[in-house]
Design an enzyme around this catalytic site. Sequence first.
Site, PDB file in Angstrom:
ATOM      1  N   LYS A  97       0.855  -1.198   0.000  1.00 41.90           N
ATOM      2  CA  LYS A  97       0.000   0.000   0.000  1.00 41.90           C
ATOM      3  C   LYS A  97       0.889   1.245   0.000  1.00 41.90           C
ATOM      4  O   LYS A  97       1.971   1.236   0.613  1.00 41.90           O
ATOM      5  CB  LYS A  97      -0.863  -0.068   1.264  1.00 41.90           C
ATOM      6  CG  LYS A  97      -1.934   0.994   1.405  1.00 41.90           C
ATOM      7  CD  LYS A  97      -2.701   0.746   2.710  1.00 41.90           C
ATOM      8  CE  LYS A  97      -3.811   1.740   2.948  1.00 41.90           C
ATOM      9  NZ  LYS A  97      -4.531   1.476   4.216  1.00 41.90           N
ATOM     10  N   SER A 104      -9.396   1.057   3.273  1.00 43.31           N
ATOM     11  CA  SER A 104      -8.641   1.975   2.446  1.00 43.31           C
ATOM     12  C   SER A 104      -7.549   1.290   1.612  1.00 43.31           C
ATOM     13  O   SER A 104      -7.012   1.915   0.710  1.00 43.31           O
ATOM     14  CB  SER A 104      -8.008   3.046   3.327  1.00 43.31           C
ATOM     15  OG  SER A 104      -7.070   2.468   4.228  1.00 43.31           O
ATOM     16  N   SER A 122      -9.397  -1.429   7.211  1.00 44.94           N
ATOM     17  CA  SER A 122      -8.826  -1.118   5.891  1.00 44.94           C
ATOM     18  C   SER A 122      -8.104  -2.278   5.207  1.00 44.94           C
ATOM     19  O   SER A 122      -7.790  -2.187   4.018  1.00 44.94           O
ATOM     20  CB  SER A 122      -7.882   0.074   5.999  1.00 44.94           C
ATOM     21  OG  SER A 122      -8.624   1.240   6.215  1.00 44.94           O
TER      22      SER A 122
END
Lengths: 49, 448
Positions: B71, B145, B169
């Site tokens: 990420k 996320s 997330s």
Amino acid sequence: MHLPPPSPPIRGFLLRLLARLTAFAPLRRLILIKLRRDTGIARLPELDG
Amino acid sequence: MISTLAAHFREGTDDPVTALERALAAAERAVPDRSIRCLVPDAMERARASTQRHQQGAALGPLDGIPLVVKDCIDVRGLPTTNGTRVPVPAAERSATVVERLEAAGAVIFAKANMHELGIQPTGVNPHHGTPVNPWDGGRIPGGSSSGAAVSVATGIAAAAIGTDAGGSIRVPAALNGLVGLKPTFDAVPSGGVARLTHDLDHVGPIAWSADDCAALFEVLAGRTLERDVAVGTPALVADLFEGADAEVASAVRAAARECFGEVPEVRAPVTAWASAIEFVIVGEQAFQLASDLLRNHAGLLGHDTRTILRLGGALPPSDRRRAARARQALTAELERLLEQHGLLLGPTTGTPAPLLHPLARRLGELDTRTMARLAAQTFPANLSGLPACTVPCVREGLPLGLQIIGRRGDEARVLAAARVVEAKYPPRRPPRYHGGERVKVTHFQKA
């Protein structure tokens, strides 16, 4: 779950307006009243840790 | 899958350079999907070194040569960590501890994945870098996320991904994309070099196709070995986690739990039912503190929704913070008490399948507290308590849904053992939008 009550999503023009208004402290405090209601924060009970 | 790739590397029927070429080709085909933000320049060099080790019979372990993405809130040396924003940032001088650990184990981190701005919402919508396309239905949100991380695995670009989770997330996008995602115990995985949304809710963990893959990644991330033959026992369903979930979600998850674990008891967790309000206060307060410089110096570059959440979070009165802190302690005690008795707790990962993506949200973002809570109310309790939790797919047709498994502090082994029981009955499904397969010439990312 104690979920937030249904409230319309904020998008587009309304979202832009909200972002501008929250830059000003007095308006931010007013908007916070709605946010606390929409997120269930206002109903959060006093609990013993 | 990591285990399959690793077996092929061992047998000599595949090699890390070829695997990376396939991953890069898939990333190239998936450019319109916006799941990958940028490529890591020295990945091919690492893949060549790994291939050599395999040829010499000196592989470093099960991750040697496996192509992974991280990420874009995790530092990779020489690349900027955008954290989902369009704020200009310098390249990171060194990699995050988790990246160093993965590379020391031979993993080939070849790309950084798109994400929700600052990781502040669970939808994965990103007006700056584009919203990753949900491979099951392009008209729906990908979940966030760690949106790009999950989409890049589900669409066959990466074998697995590393995400972060401050309120769901990792688990929310994993569930909506039909994958397994593990949020470990708080502080089990080091967070050095990872941009945080909060001080004490953020966790680093894997998103992958299987519980075994998550276990292999967790062992390297956390630097400890997991026992594989752990008894699952009789977990309990947390009735409060089903309240507010869509009827179809509640019934699918209950049915899956009973099919996998027999007649599981249902228990009540009344404080846990307040998780949304508690999480909103704590994230609001801490995200405002951590992003105050960003808000002061670059407010105009942040999304309208992010700016609004940060400012309102910073304005919450001290009485809210006090009530939230006390409720958080009570919630943790409640879950730990139930876990003493049952070993594992079960519930849905999300209260809804992937919601539709509104065109205005795609362009400008959105503020929708109800959808945020329907997506992540069930994942908040494990962040607030710091307990390990994973999601595993639990339907055989239609949009993916996840069964969430919460365990005792430090008991990732049992959580993943239960996930293996579920995946034996609900094997992974490939989404309609899939980019894995042949090699193609990579051109897009060379320009980027």
